[in-house]
Design a protein around this motif. Structure first.
Motif, PDB file in Angstrom:
ATOM      1  N   THR A   1       2.680   4.689  -1.641  1.00 28.00           N
ATOM      2  CA  THR A   1       2.448   5.719  -2.658  1.00 28.00           C
ATOM      3  C   THR A   1       3.789   6.356  -2.999  1.00 28.00           C
ATOM      4  OG1 THR A   1       2.126   7.533  -1.064  1.00 28.00           O
ATOM      5  CG2 THR A   1       0.192   6.175  -1.608  1.00 28.00           C
ATOM      6  N   GLU A  18      -6.424  -2.092   8.191  1.00 24.70           N
ATOM      7  CA  GLU A  18      -5.661  -1.239   7.275  1.00 24.70           C
ATOM      8  C   GLU A  18      -4.230  -1.726   7.128  1.00 24.70           C
ATOM      9  OE1 GLU A  18      -3.696   3.199   7.025  1.00 24.70           O
ATOM     10  OE2 GLU A  18      -5.276   2.857   8.487  1.00 24.70           O
ATOM     11  N   GLY A  38       0.789  -1.231   0.000  1.00 27.18           N
ATOM     12  CA  GLY A  38       0.000   0.000   0.000  1.00 27.18           C
ATOM     13  C   GLY A  38       0.811   1.267   0.000  1.00 27.18           C
ATOM     14  N   HIS A  70      -6.230   0.744   0.162  1.00 26.21           N
ATOM     15  CA  HIS A  70      -6.882   1.122   1.422  1.00 26.21           C
ATOM     16  C   HIS A  70      -7.619   2.454   1.332  1.00 26.21           C
ATOM     17  CE1 HIS A  70      -7.360   3.065   5.256  1.00 26.21           C
ATOM     18  NE2 HIS A  70      -6.317   3.825   5.023  1.00 26.21           N
ATOM     19  N   ARG A 120      -2.141  -2.308   3.535  1.00 32.10           N
ATOM     20  CA  ARG A 120      -2.700  -3.086   2.432  1.00 32.10           C
ATOM     21  C   ARG A 120      -2.977  -2.202   1.213  1.00 32.10           C
ATOM     22  NH1 ARG A 120      -8.300  -2.157   2.349  1.00 32.10           N
ATOM     23  NH2 ARG A 120      -9.341  -1.875   4.363  1.00 32.10           N
ATOM     24  N   LYS A 121      -2.994  -2.829   0.049  1.00 33.46           N
ATOM     25  CA  LYS A 121      -3.218  -2.118  -1.208  1.00 33.46           C
ATOM     26  C   LYS A 121      -4.673  -1.669  -1.322  1.00 33.46           C
ATOM     27  CE  LYS A 121      -2.426  -2.619  -6.195  1.00 33.46           C
ATOM     28  NZ  LYS A 121      -1.959  -3.534  -7.267  1.00 33.46           N
TER      29      LYS A 121
END
Length: 231
Positions: free
Chosen positions: A20, A181, A18, A208, A205-206
């Motif tokens: 960015t 999460e 998760g 979210h 997690r991806k």
């Protein structure tokens, strides 16, 4: 100039999906984890990081105290304890406003995850002590482990991420139950503020995040456990 030092940036495990473009990854995390005697895995909650110190209630920035609508409750609580805080700074997840996850078993809107005193992050036992002293819950403690091998450690983290939230997590868009999460792992012992990145790690997690930059215009207050109808 900041009134106090803000919370450090927590590095992701390299197997945390998760991330960015703004996130940092600790690719050599095992070299740090392997030096620690014990690590506590806690549930990463979907809220706002709020710090309580004798100077006020702070959100992400510590340049000045926060005045957001969703921190009104914790600011009122702070007024009652401000003179007892002394040199400690309490960091917790403010869940008053619903973000991407709605929790159905909240007993409080503020869950403590760290306590700082001067240039030291206090041990997990001390975190629980101060949280209890000020009548706050801590974030859910999932498991305390002694690192053995990297493969075993990683599998332990992944197994925990597949579980539902201790606080009954539900997706805000579908209303369906969802996994937590993520996981935050930290050294159970105290450590220096400057050594933060070597003692705290996270898995998220991806997919979210379900909110956008406009969520503050139509945010909703999270209900506490007793506010939901019970059959």
């Amino acid at each position: 100039m900041s009134i106090s030092r803000k919370y450090g940036r927590t590095y992701h495990y390299p197997f945390s999906p998760g991330t960015t473009s703004d996130d940092r990854i600790h690719h050599d995390y095992w070299s740090d984890v392997n030096k620690l005697k014990t690590i506590v895995h806690t549930e990463k909650l979907d809220g706002e990081n709020n710090c309580l110190s004798r100077y006020g209630v702070f959100a992400r920035s510590h340049a000045s105290p926060t005045v957001s609508a969703w921190t009104k409750e914790i600011r009122q609580r702070w007024e009652l304890i401000r003179n007892d805080l002394g040199d400690i700074e309490i960091f917790g997840e403010n869940l008053y406003a619903i973000h991407s996850i709605e929790y159905r078993k909240l007993e409080h809107h503020y869950y403590v995850f760290a306590v700082r005193m001067h240039d030291v992050w206090l041990s997990w036992e001390e975190v629980k002590f101060y949280a209890a002293m000020f009548d706050f819950p801590t974030v859910p403690e999932l498991k305390i482990v002694q690192p053995t091998t990297e493969a075993t450690f990683r599998e332990n983290v992944l197994a925990l991420t597949r579980q539902s939230s201790i606080l009954n997590s539900q997706d805000i868009q579908s209303g369906a139950p969802c996994t937590c999460e993520g996981i935050v792992s930290r050294n159970t012992e105290e450590y220096a503020v400057n050594d933060f990145m070597h003692n705290v790690f996270k898995y998220v997690r991806k997919g979210h995040v379900k909110t956008d930059e406009h969520w503050t215009r139509h945010w909703r207050r999270a209900k506490l456990l007793w506010e939901y109808p019970h059959v």
